[in-house]
Design a protein around this motif. Structure first.
Motif, PDB file in Angstrom:
ATOM      1  N   PHE A 127       0.831  -1.203   0.000  1.00 30.34           N
ATOM      2  CA  PHE A 127       0.000   0.000   0.000  1.00 30.34           C
ATOM      3  C   PHE A 127       0.868   1.256   0.000  1.00 30.34           C
ATOM      4  O   PHE A 127       0.581   2.223  -0.719  1.00 30.34           O
ATOM      5  N   CYS A 128       1.927   1.251   0.796  1.00 28.19           N
ATOM      6  CA  CYS A 128       2.826   2.409   0.844  1.00 28.19           C
ATOM      7  C   CYS A 128       3.434   2.682  -0.528  1.00 28.19           C
ATOM      8  O   CYS A 128       3.526   3.835  -0.966  1.00 28.19           O
ATOM      9  N   LEU A 129       3.841   1.623  -1.225  1.00 32.17           N
ATOM     10  CA  LEU A 129       4.429   1.782  -2.555  1.00 32.17           C
ATOM     11  C   LEU A 129       3.401   2.336  -3.538  1.00 32.17           C
ATOM     12  O   LEU A 129       3.714   3.203  -4.362  1.00 32.17           O
ATOM     13  N   GLN A 130       2.170   1.852  -3.452  1.00 30.06           N
ATOM     14  CA  GLN A 130       1.123   2.328  -4.355  1.00 30.06           C
ATOM     15  C   GLN A 130       0.769   3.784  -4.087  1.00 30.06           C
ATOM     16  O   GLN A 130       0.545   4.563  -5.023  1.00 30.06           O
ATOM     17  N   LEU A 131       0.710   4.160  -2.814  1.00 30.54           N
ATOM     18  CA  LEU A 131       0.346   5.537  -2.493  1.00 30.54           C
ATOM     19  C   LEU A 131       1.458   6.504  -2.904  1.00 30.54           C
ATOM     20  O   LEU A 131       1.191   7.613  -3.378  1.00 30.54           O
ATOM     21  N   MET A 132       2.712   6.089  -2.752  1.00 34.30           N
ATOM     22  CA  MET A 132       3.812   6.930  -3.235  1.00 34.30           C
ATOM     23  C   MET A 132       3.742   7.088  -4.751  1.00 34.30           C
ATOM     24  O   MET A 132       3.969   8.171  -5.293  1.00 34.30           O
ATOM     25  N   LEU A 133       3.418   5.999  -5.431  1.00 31.17           N
ATOM     26  CA  LEU A 133       3.256   6.060  -6.883  1.00 31.17           C
ATOM     27  C   LEU A 133       2.157   7.051  -7.254  1.00 31.17           C
ATOM     28  O   LEU A 133       2.315   7.859  -8.176  1.00 31.17           O
ATOM     29  N   ALA A 134       1.046   7.009  -6.527  1.00 33.10           N
ATOM     30  CA  ALA A 134      -0.064   7.921  -6.804  1.00 33.10           C
ATOM     31  C   ALA A 134       0.365   9.377  -6.625  1.00 33.10           C
ATOM     32  O   ALA A 134      -0.035  10.254  -7.402  1.00 33.10           O
ATOM     33  N   CYS A 135       1.181   9.645  -5.615  1.00 32.91           N
ATOM     34  CA  CYS A 135       1.656  11.012  -5.373  1.00 32.91           C
ATOM     35  C   CYS A 135       2.558  11.495  -6.502  1.00 32.91           C
ATOM     36  O   CYS A 135       2.410  12.617  -7.000  1.00 32.91           O
ATOM     37  N   PHE A 136       3.504  10.658  -6.915  1.00 31.21           N
ATOM     38  CA  PHE A 136       4.476  11.075  -7.930  1.00 31.21           C
ATOM     39  C   PHE A 136       3.889  11.046  -9.338  1.00 31.21           C
ATOM     40  O   PHE A 136       4.336  11.789 -10.213  1.00 31.21           O
ATOM     41  N   LYS A 137       2.898  10.198  -9.557  1.00 29.81           N
ATOM     42  CA  LYS A 137       2.305  10.097 -10.892  1.00 29.81           C
ATOM     43  C   LYS A 137       1.727  11.433 -11.338  1.00 29.81           C
ATOM     44  O   LYS A 137       1.893  11.846 -12.493  1.00 29.81           O
ATOM     45  N   LEU A 138       1.073  12.120 -10.420  1.00 25.90           N
ATOM     46  CA  LEU A 138       0.441  13.392 -10.762  1.00 25.90           C
ATOM     47  C   LEU A 138       1.476  14.430 -11.181  1.00 25.90           C
ATOM     48  O   LEU A 138       1.219  15.275 -12.037  1.00 25.90           O
ATOM     49  N   ARG A 139       2.653  14.358 -10.583  1.00 26.39           N
ATOM     50  CA  ARG A 139       3.711  15.319 -10.900  1.00 26.39           C
ATOM     51  C   ARG A 139       4.481  14.914 -12.157  1.00 26.39           C
ATOM     52  O   ARG A 139       4.921  15.762 -12.937  1.00 26.39           O
ATOM     53  N   ALA A 140       4.639  13.621 -12.350  1.00 22.83           N
ATOM     54  CA  ALA A 140       5.466  13.127 -13.455  1.00 22.83           C
ATOM     55  C   ALA A 140       4.832  13.360 -14.819  1.00 22.83           C
ATOM     56  O   ALA A 140       5.541  13.540 -15.811  1.00 22.83           O
ATOM     57  N   PHE A 141       3.501  13.368 -14.881  1.00 21.78           N
ATOM     58  CA  PHE A 141       2.830  13.440 -16.178  1.00 21.78           C
ATOM     59  C   PHE A 141       2.169  14.787 -16.449  1.00 21.78           C
ATOM     60  O   PHE A 141       1.240  14.881 -17.242  1.00 21.78           O
ATOM     61  N   THR A 142       2.659  15.830 -15.787  1.00 20.88           N
ATOM     62  CA  THR A 142       2.198  17.173 -16.129  1.00 20.88           C
ATOM     63  C   THR A 142       2.939  17.640 -17.380  1.00 20.88           C
ATOM     64  O   THR A 142       3.863  16.981 -17.865  1.00 20.88           O
ATOM     65  N   ASP A 143       2.543  18.790 -17.907  1.00 22.69           N
ATOM     66  CA  ASP A 143       3.199  19.323 -19.101  1.00 22.69           C
ATOM     67  C   ASP A 143       4.643  19.717 -18.813  1.00 22.69           C
ATOM     68  O   ASP A 143       5.496  19.694 -19.698  1.00 22.69           O
ATOM     69  N   ARG A 175       8.381  19.366 -17.504  1.00 24.20           N
ATOM     70  CA  ARG A 175       9.300  18.234 -17.447  1.00 24.20           C
ATOM     71  C   ARG A 175       9.811  18.045 -16.024  1.00 24.20           C
ATOM     72  O   ARG A 175      10.240  18.992 -15.369  1.00 24.20           O
ATOM     73  N   ASP A 176       9.760  16.821 -15.545  1.00 26.55           N
ATOM     74  CA  ASP A 176      10.266  16.486 -14.210  1.00 26.55           C
ATOM     75  C   ASP A 176      10.821  15.069 -14.269  1.00 26.55           C
ATOM     76  O   ASP A 176      10.139  14.100 -13.940  1.00 26.55           O
ATOM     77  N   ASP A 177      12.070  14.953 -14.707  1.00 22.41           N
ATOM     78  CA  ASP A 177      12.692  13.637 -14.867  1.00 22.41           C
ATOM     79  C   ASP A 177      12.802  12.892 -13.545  1.00 22.41           C
ATOM     80  O   ASP A 177      12.702  11.659 -13.507  1.00 22.41           O
ATOM     81  N   LEU A 178      13.007  13.635 -12.461  1.00 25.14           N
ATOM     82  CA  LEU A 178      13.170  12.983 -11.162  1.00 25.14           C
ATOM     83  C   LEU A 178      11.879  12.279 -10.752  1.00 25.14           C
ATOM     84  O   LEU A 178      11.897  11.106 -10.355  1.00 25.14           O
ATOM     85  N   ALA A 179      10.757  12.983 -10.859  1.00 27.01           N
ATOM     86  CA  ALA A 179       9.467  12.377 -10.517  1.00 27.01           C
ATOM     87  C   ALA A 179       9.152  11.217 -11.456  1.00 27.01           C
ATOM     88  O   ALA A 179       8.650  10.172 -11.024  1.00 27.01           O
ATOM     89  N   LEU A 180       9.475  11.384 -12.734  1.00 24.06           N
ATOM     90  CA  LEU A 180       9.221  10.320 -13.706  1.00 24.06           C
ATOM     91  C   LEU A 180      10.069   9.092 -13.393  1.00 24.06           C
ATOM     92  O   LEU A 180       9.605   7.950 -13.505  1.00 24.06           O
ATOM     93  N   GLY A 181      11.306   9.317 -12.976  1.00 22.68           N
ATOM     94  CA  GLY A 181      12.170   8.204 -12.592  1.00 22.68           C
ATOM     95  C   GLY A 181      11.642   7.463 -11.377  1.00 22.68           C
ATOM     96  O   GLY A 181      11.657   6.226 -11.324  1.00 22.68           O
ATOM     97  N   HIS A 182      11.154   8.222 -10.389  1.00 20.20           N
ATOM     98  CA  HIS A 182      10.566   7.587  -9.203  1.00 20.20           C
ATOM     99  C   HIS A 182       9.364   6.728  -9.596  1.00 20.20           C
ATOM    100  O   HIS A 182       9.181   5.619  -9.069  1.00 20.20           O
ATOM    101  N   VAL A 183       8.553   7.233 -10.510  1.00 18.17           N
ATOM    102  CA  VAL A 183       7.376   6.489 -10.966  1.00 18.17           C
ATOM    103  C   VAL A 183       7.797   5.168 -11.609  1.00 18.17           C
ATOM    104  O   VAL A 183       7.209   4.112 -11.343  1.00 18.17           O
ATOM    105  N   ASP A 240       6.693   7.072 -23.625  1.00 16.45           N
ATOM    106  CA  ASP A 240       6.248   8.039 -24.635  1.00 16.45           C
ATOM    107  C   ASP A 240       6.712   9.450 -24.283  1.00 16.45           C
ATOM    108  O   ASP A 240       7.164  10.206 -25.146  1.00 16.45           O
ATOM    109  N   LYS A 241       6.594   9.801 -23.017  1.00 12.25           N
ATOM    110  CA  LYS A 241       7.001  11.139 -22.574  1.00 12.25           C
ATOM    111  C   LYS A 241       8.503  11.328 -22.766  1.00 12.25           C
ATOM    112  O   LYS A 241       8.961  12.390 -23.200  1.00 12.25           O
ATOM    113  N   ILE A 242       9.273  10.289 -22.458  1.00  9.78           N
ATOM    114  CA  ILE A 242      10.727  10.352 -22.631  1.00  9.78           C
ATOM    115  C   ILE A 242      11.076  10.518 -24.108  1.00  9.78           C
ATOM    116  O   ILE A 242      11.962  11.302 -24.476  1.00  9.78           O
ATOM    117  N   CYS A 243      10.374   9.793 -24.972  1.00  5.72           N
ATOM    118  CA  CYS A 243      10.615   9.907 -26.417  1.00  5.72           C
ATOM    119  C   CYS A 243      10.306  11.318 -26.912  1.00  5.72           C
ATOM    120  O   CYS A 243      11.039  11.877 -27.742  1.00  5.72           O
TER     121      CYS A 243
END
Length: 366
Positions: free
Chosen positions: A219-235, A237-245, A265-268
């Motif tokens: 659950f902890c891993l999933q909730l952290m993913l949920a937190c970083f996902k919102l930041r990683a896929f904004t317009d 660029r945030d490579d650090l958040a995307l890497g964490h995801v 796709d975002k990296i490409c």
């Protein structure tokens, strides 16, 4: 433990394209799969759904029914002024404020009602009560430790529901630091019992899980993913958040495959990607295959800076053909070494990720 349900964390995205070189084919309709748990929607009327995994909680039906009865009884006792007055007198005489189980019930009920700010106040009272009881007993038993974890996990869940992602992450990492990762094979076998479902959910469900390391760490891993996902896929660029995801998506693979392909796709589209912790924590063979492909001509010759100090080497030296060749060779050797790590216990790898990168994880969130 009653927490925010995260069944849709892997699937809230649309994947625009899939790489033709992939040997594995996604099952039809996986994009629409909202949960892989064997679940039951147990609340009725206007009540919220409580999702459970029958394999994890054999007595789930009785537990949820007791919670429903307790909620209805509480509502009845507060439906008339005279009843409420008498009930308050009884609670005062019995000193119910010192009953841990009573505080747990009140907190769960407040969370069920969606009053997350009020729930945080109740959880603070619970933590204070737990501390008092520990001091009286002059010991920290395993049961009291579990109650402490329960409170912190629910705090993280409430902060997430309120959009306070950094606070949620801090609480999650506090819990993870006190957990021991389970054997990966044991977790895998239980995951295989899950049945994919195509039912779309509204996103405001709650989940009931056992207060054990085996259930809490995922659950902890999933909730952290949920937190970083919102930041990683904004317009932005945030490579650090995307890497964490990408690191966190390894758990419960291939449930998060669609989200991973969106990250690719975002990296490409960016044409480059920098995440120097990649080879420390990414051991998923499918992900390694994808990143190796991105460096090829067919993959778009994406510039990947995944090795420690690789960016410094490129920026602070004249990039001659020899140095460029050396970087490519280092990448190839690192990838070969990484493939040999694919058999490592994934939960141990992800647990180490949470412990070692605690500061940078928290700082990566607003």
């Amino acid at each position: 433990v009653l927490i925010f349900d995260l069944s849709s964390v892997y699937t809230d995205v649309e994947v625009e394209r899939k790489h033709t070189h992939k040997k594995r084919k996604l099952a039809d309709g996986r994009e629409k799969t909202m949960s892989s748990d064997d679940e039951d929607m147990l609340a009725k009327g206007r009540g919220r759904h409580i999702v459970v995994n029958k394999a994890e909680m054999p007595g789930w039906a009785e537990t949820v029914e007791h919670f429903r009865t307790a909620r209805e009884s509480w509502d009845l006792l507060h439906s008339h002024q005279s009843l409420e007055t008498e009930f308050v007198k009884i609670c005062s005489a019995w000193k119910t404020e010192m009953w841990m189980w009573f505080r747990i019930f009140l907190t769960d009920m407040i969370i069920y009602q969606g009053q997350y700010r009020k729930a945080l106040s109740s959880l603070a009272l619970m933590s204070s009560l737990q501390l008092q009881q520990n001091q009286i007993q002059n010991s920290l038993s395993s049961s009291s430790s579990l109650e402490t974890q329960r409170a912190i996990i629910q705090q993280a869940s409430c902060h997430y529901a309120l959009g306070e992602y950094r606070m949620a992450c801090e609480k999650l990492l506090e819990v993870v630091s006190g957990l021991m990762p389970q054997n990966h094979e044991a977790v895998k076998s239980s995951e295989e019992q899950r049945k994919p479902r195509g039912k779309t959910r509204k996103g405001n469900d709650l989940r009931l899980i056992p207060c054990t390391s085996k259930s809490i760490l995922p659950f902890c891993l999933q909730l952290m993913l949920a937190c970083f996902k919102l930041r990683a896929f904004t317009d932005n660029r945030d490579d650090l958040a995307l890497g964490h995801v990408i690191v966190l998506l390894q758990y419960d693979w291939p449930q998060g495959e669609n989200l991973f392909l969106k990250a690719v796709d975002k990296i490409c589209q960016q044409g480059s990607f920098q995440y120097e912790n990649f080879f420390n924590y990414v051991t998923n063979i499918d992900m390694l295959e994808e990143f190796a492909y991105l460096r090829t001509t067919e993959g778009g010759r994406v510039q990947l800076e995944l090795l420690p100090n690789q960016g410094m080497l490129i920026k602070h030296h004249t990039v001659t053909r020899g140095i460029t060749k050396g970087v490519k060779e280092d990448f190839r050797l690192a990838m070969e070494r990484q493939v040999s790590r694919c058999g490592e216990n994934l939960l141990t790898v992800l647990h180490r990720f949470c412990i070692n990168e605690k500061i940078i994880l928290v700082q990566s969130l607003p």
